[in-house]
Design a protein around this motif. Structure first.
Motif, mmCIF file in Angstrom:
data_model
loop_
_atom_site.group_PDB
_atom_site.id
_atom_site.type_symbol
_atom_site.label_atom_id
_atom_site.label_comp_id
_atom_site.label_asym_id
_atom_site.label_seq_id
_atom_site.Cartn_x
_atom_site.Cartn_y
_atom_site.Cartn_z
ATOM 1 N N THR A 1 -42.593 -3.643 2.931
ATOM 2 C CA THR A 1 -43.661 -2.964 2.210
ATOM 3 C C THR A 1 -43.517 -1.453 2.384
ATOM 4 O OG1 THR A 1 -45.127 -4.824 2.627
ATOM 5 C CG2 THR A 1 -46.171 -2.763 1.992
ATOM 6 N N ARG B 1 -46.828 2.962 -1.408
ATOM 7 C CA ARG B 1 -47.425 1.647 -1.634
ATOM 8 C C ARG B 1 -47.649 1.415 -3.117
ATOM 9 N NH1 ARG B 1 -50.400 -0.266 3.227
ATOM 10 N NH2 ARG B 1 -48.412 0.491 3.868
ATOM 11 N N GLY B 2 -47.311 0.211 -3.561
ATOM 12 C CA GLY B 2 -47.506 -0.157 -4.959
ATOM 13 C C GLY B 2 -46.332 0.179 -5.861
ATOM 14 N N LEU B 3 -45.357 0.928 -5.354
ATOM 15 C CA LEU B 3 -44.184 1.261 -6.164
ATOM 16 C C LEU B 3 -43.142 0.155 -6.036
ATOM 17 C CD1 LEU B 3 -43.654 5.029 -5.301
ATOM 18 C CD2 LEU B 3 -44.619 4.064 -7.373
ATOM 19 N N ARG C 1 -37.755 3.480 -2.564
ATOM 20 C CA ARG C 1 -38.875 3.843 -3.438
ATOM 21 C C ARG C 1 -38.912 5.367 -3.551
ATOM 22 N NH1 ARG C 1 -40.409 -0.445 -0.328
ATOM 23 N NH2 ARG C 1 -41.342 -2.212 -1.417
ATOM 24 N N ARG D 1 -41.188 8.751 -5.040
ATOM 25 C CA ARG D 1 -42.411 9.334 -5.614
ATOM 26 C C ARG D 1 -42.296 10.845 -5.490
ATOM 27 N NH1 ARG D 1 -47.857 6.742 -4.311
ATOM 28 N NH2 ARG D 1 -47.427 5.730 -6.286
#
Length: 135
Positions: free
Chosen positions: A15, A21-23, A38, A40
């Protein structure tokens, strides 16, 4: 009860951190290390998802940086963290700083087994392999 808590804990190993989070993660393998990456903004996170015996931070840091550059298309200025979770600071700001996609293409290798390196193990034989990039 403890079994469910253990399973839930293991499921969270891949995770993303709070900022990520959420990507969705992009899975990249670099020199035998597999990362869930990930991105961002100007930050990237690489979580190593494969097991490796006693990985040193130096080689893992370089592999994580390469994985983050592949996914983001941006040069990595700095990598912080440890062998399991790395945070990369990207330099995507200036026009023309993006890495061309062909630079991230996987390399092709020519590999041959090393004579005399066979080690018999339970259920098979392990062999050392010598590889060089193909031209």
């Amino acid at each position: 009860m403890f079994f469910l808590i253990g399973v839930a804990g293991l499921a969270a190993c891949n995770t993303g951190g709070p900022h990520f989070r959420g990507l969705p993660a992009t899975v990249v393998t670099v020199e035998g290390s597999t990362f869930a990456v990930r991105v961002r903004g100007e930050l990237a996170e690489a979580i190593r998802t494969n097991s490796q015996y006693a990985p040193r931070l130096g080689p893992i840091r370089a592999r994580a940086a390469q994985a983050m550059a592949q996914v983001s298309g941006c040069p990595v200025i700095e990598v912080r963290g440890d062998q399991a979770q790395a945070l990369g600071i990207l330099d995507c700001g200036a026009p023309g700083r993006r890495i061309p996609p062909e630079a991230n293409a996987p390399l092709a290798y020519d590999c041959v087994p090393v004579r005399g390196s066979e080690i018999r193990e339970l259920g098979g034989v392990r062999v050392e392999i010598d590889c060089e990039p193909s031209l």
